[in-house]
Scaffold this motif. Structure first.
Motif, mmCIF file in Angstrom:
data_model
loop_
_atom_site.group_PDB
_atom_site.id
_atom_site.type_symbol
_atom_site.label_atom_id
_atom_site.label_comp_id
_atom_site.label_asym_id
_atom_site.label_seq_id
_atom_site.Cartn_x
_atom_site.Cartn_y
_atom_site.Cartn_z
ATOM 1 N N PHE A 1 48.365 38.220 36.350
ATOM 2 C CA PHE A 1 47.841 39.037 37.455
ATOM 3 C C PHE A 1 48.862 39.826 38.037
ATOM 4 C CE2 PHE A 1 45.250 35.323 36.938
ATOM 5 C CZ PHE A 1 43.726 36.038 36.926
ATOM 6 N N HIS B 1 43.809 41.178 35.937
ATOM 7 C CA HIS B 1 43.482 41.959 36.967
ATOM 8 C C HIS B 1 44.675 42.294 37.926
ATOM 9 C CE1 HIS B 1 40.157 43.095 39.331
ATOM 10 N NE2 HIS B 1 40.672 42.945 40.561
ATOM 11 N N THR B 2 44.457 43.536 38.751
ATOM 12 C CA THR B 2 45.630 44.054 39.609
ATOM 13 C C THR B 2 44.913 43.925 41.040
ATOM 14 O OG1 THR B 2 46.453 45.324 37.742
ATOM 15 C CG2 THR B 2 46.779 45.949 40.414
ATOM 16 N N TYR B 3 45.690 43.280 41.965
ATOM 17 C CA TYR B 3 45.488 43.325 43.413
ATOM 18 C C TYR B 3 46.454 44.075 44.264
ATOM 19 C CZ TYR B 3 42.442 39.366 41.771
ATOM 20 O OH TYR B 3 41.497 38.507 41.448
ATOM 21 N N HIS C 1 37.731 50.485 38.797
ATOM 22 C CA HIS C 1 37.760 49.324 37.962
ATOM 23 C C HIS C 1 39.109 48.694 37.790
ATOM 24 C CE1 HIS C 1 38.886 52.174 34.896
ATOM 25 N NE2 HIS C 1 39.262 51.176 34.387
ATOM 26 N N GLY C 2 38.890 47.515 37.630
ATOM 27 C CA GLY C 2 40.304 46.804 37.393
ATOM 28 C C GLY C 2 41.199 46.416 38.721
ATOM 29 N N THR D 1 41.372 45.324 42.758
ATOM 30 C CA THR D 1 40.789 44.794 44.085
ATOM 31 C C THR D 1 42.107 45.115 45.214
ATOM 32 O OG1 THR D 1 39.403 43.016 43.042
ATOM 33 C CG2 THR D 1 40.017 42.678 45.198
#
Length: 238
Positions: free
Chosen positions: A9, A53-55, A72-73, A75
């Motif tokens: 992540f 996923h990327t935060y 998308h992708g 958060t």
């Protein structure tokens, strides 16, 4: 897919103001090569098939982020702190119910727009199952001088590296290291990156050679150099 297979992540702390850039707004939103620096960093992770996923961690009242992140992708976590370390800690805390203890977290500076999927893959594959983790870095090639109170001396560059990001650690280890740095008697501001917090526990991460294109944009003069590296930038993801 094995539910216990390694997961990776990305976490991008982006709550800073970038005072040294002398810009009219937060430097992570300064456009380089036609799009904000932060978006370059986000796109690098989105292009990587290895990243689950990327935060992105921003301040609660950030007015720019919604127009920068793709559809998308990614958060957005509106829990940024007063310092980079606080932002990373707050982001990790917000993900307590999402990430497993052994998941890998790649923490990356929003002001490093030159990251690409090749460097991400190199970091992940080179670090492998290292018991501590790893980070991109560049070996020092210039002569190093130290100047303190007017006294100038030469420092040996043997074994010296310049840390870059991403810096990659297991979720639980990174949380524990940053918590220990916060609770220790020493000034938390001395923890200038995630690796230094891990090193304070007596652990040694692996250094993986990065690339000059992954430079940190800190001063106004850095913008032109970053633009040169990004001259062959990837297309923006929608």
């Amino acid at each position: 897919m094995n539910s216990q297979a390694p997961r990776y992540f990305a976490l991008i702390p982006a709550a800073g103001v970038g005072a040294r850039m002398a810009a009219s707004g937060p430097k992570q939103y300064l456009k380089i090569g036609g799009k904000p620096m932060l978006r370059h960093a986000i796109d690098a992770f989105l292009f990587s098939e290895l990243i689950a996923h990327t935060y992105v961690v921003v301040s609660a009242d950030d007015p720019f982020i919604d127009s920068v992140v793709p559809s998308h992708g990614v958060t957005v976590l509106r829990c940024g702190g007063a310092t980079r370390m606080e932002s990373v800690q707050n982001g990790l805390a917000a993900l307590a119910g999402t990430l497993r203890e052994n998941d890998w977290v790649l923490v990356h500076d929003a002001a490093r727009p030159g990251l690409d999927e090749a460097l991400i893959e190199k970091l992940i594959t080179s670090t492998g199952e290292h018991p501590v983790g790893g980070l991109l870095a560049l070996p020092v090639v210039d002569t190093v001088k130290r100047s303190i109170a007017g006294e100038v001396g030469t420092v040996s560059r043997e074994g010296m590296w310049l840390a870059q990001t991403p810096q990659m650690f297991r979720y639980r280890l990174l949380r524990d290291a940053l918590a220990a740095a916060t609770d220790s008697a020493r000034d938390p501001r001395q923890v200038t990156d995630d690796a230094s917090a891990v090193e304070a526990l007596g652990l040694s991460p692996k250094l993986v050679e990065g690339h000059p294109r992954n430079m940190k944009v800190t001063m106004p003069g850095d913008v032109r150099l970053a633009e040169m590296y990004l001259a062959t930038a990837q297309p923006e993801l929608l």
